[in-house]
Motif scaffolding. Sequence first.
Motif, mmCIF file in Angstrom:
data_model
loop_
_atom_site.group_PDB
_atom_site.id
_atom_site.type_symbol
_atom_site.label_atom_id
_atom_site.label_comp_id
_atom_site.label_asym_id
_atom_site.label_seq_id
_atom_site.Cartn_x
_atom_site.Cartn_y
_atom_site.Cartn_z
ATOM 1 N N PHE A 1 -1.117 5.381 -4.737
ATOM 2 C CA PHE A 1 -0.103 4.317 -4.391
ATOM 3 C C PHE A 1 0.016 3.390 -5.543
ATOM 4 N N ARG B 1 -2.533 3.547 4.445
ATOM 5 C CA ARG B 1 -1.589 4.708 4.368
ATOM 6 C C ARG B 1 -2.113 5.677 5.224
ATOM 7 N N ARG B 2 -3.301 5.856 5.637
ATOM 8 C CA ARG B 2 -3.525 6.951 6.596
ATOM 9 C C ARG B 2 -3.090 6.708 8.103
ATOM 10 N N ASP C 1 -8.538 -2.315 1.930
ATOM 11 C CA ASP C 1 -8.476 -1.092 1.968
ATOM 12 C C ASP C 1 -6.850 -0.562 2.111
ATOM 13 N N TYR D 1 -3.892 -5.773 3.161
ATOM 14 C CA TYR D 1 -4.164 -5.384 1.736
ATOM 15 C C TYR D 1 -3.404 -6.233 0.481
ATOM 16 N N GLN E 1 -1.242 12.117 -0.826
ATOM 17 C CA GLN E 1 -2.084 11.234 -0.048
ATOM 18 C C GLN E 1 -3.420 10.683 -1.262
ATOM 19 N N GLY E 2 -3.385 9.215 -1.283
ATOM 20 C CA GLY E 2 -4.380 8.653 -2.361
ATOM 21 C C GLY E 2 -3.683 8.147 -3.560
ATOM 22 N N SER F 1 0.683 -1.278 0.046
ATOM 23 C CA SER F 1 0.221 -0.200 0.214
ATOM 24 C C SER F 1 0.767 1.363 0.093
ATOM 25 N N CYS F 2 1.984 1.198 0.722
ATOM 26 C CA CYS F 2 2.883 2.254 0.644
ATOM 27 C C CYS F 2 4.150 2.142 -0.109
ATOM 28 N N GLU G 1 -5.889 2.550 1.429
ATOM 29 C CA GLU G 1 -6.031 4.073 1.829
ATOM 30 C C GLU G 1 -5.915 4.084 3.236
#
Length: 335
Positions: A332, A315-316, A310, A136, A329-330, A25-26, A312
């Motif tokens: 990836f 990531r948050r 998910d 994820y 952000q948003g 995710s990151c 996101e």
Amino acid sequence: MLRRVFTRALTTLNSPTADLYFADSCADWLRRGLVTRYAPTVFASATVRLVIRHDGRAGRASLRPRHVYLIDDAIDLDGADAALSRYWRFKLDNVERAAAARFLPGAAAAVVSSPALEGMIRARASGLDVRVLNPYWKTEFSSLSHHRADGPFRVAFLGSQVHGPDFAPLATMLRGFLDDWPEAELIVGGGHGGQVGHARARDLGAMGWRDWRAALPALQPHVALYPLAETPFNAARSLNKLIEHAVAGAAGLYARAWPGAALAVEAGAGLALGPDPAEWRAALDRLAANPLETREMAKAGAALAARLNDAEAQRRLWAELLEIDDGAQGVFGSD
């Protein structure tokens, strides 16, 4: 020194936990230099070090003023590892439990993969900031095109080497199922196919994580089995199998003792079964005789998995805990 030797010997150069809970995710943070990967399970931003399960192969360059620890196995629950092999109990003692003893004291926060593990960590480290995070998968979910009226009926056990004791009670039942359904095939992961000993039981052997993830979409099972011995270790497992089964395109048969089974039943995405192999046989007979029901169950499983899968949300959480000010952000990508 002995701890480092054990960690190197008992761990691999790629980590499913690291990929599923952070690296996928990151991935763009790693490319852009906002986070550096120092080892398969160790990452660091400018100010915070993330240790996932253990710090094997990480050097002093990864040290930061603060650290966050992620664990996805029950290391403390009484009797948690009772159904594990001797090898996996040894690994828990000498890698995961040893790492938790080092990294939980002084951690800025802990991240866990299930509510049961959240309770375990809170009992060990009162007052610690503990977060629950789902995995994820960056892999696309199956189109379900293999769910058609013609062709073989494929059943799969998508477990790894650690799941041998969980799979063993179903082996005799599965051999009988294959005898009674000539159009059925069985796919067995983790090297456990020999327990069934049938000409239509395909043993995938023991596969590394990256190879497994690459091979999974092509297996195309109609039904996937997730039997679990009723132990605290298994009751603390994450919801990962719900997502993995959607990647494979399978309806799920789940051990009732696993919390994810109730979610699957509520969503119409699977069946929850007790430990009696006869229950699993009856469920297999039902789905083999009703391909439309099987497809609709797999479709519902994909919808449930999509809600859980998910990126996101990950990531948050990591932006907060790793103190990352990400202007993109948003966005990836893959590694």
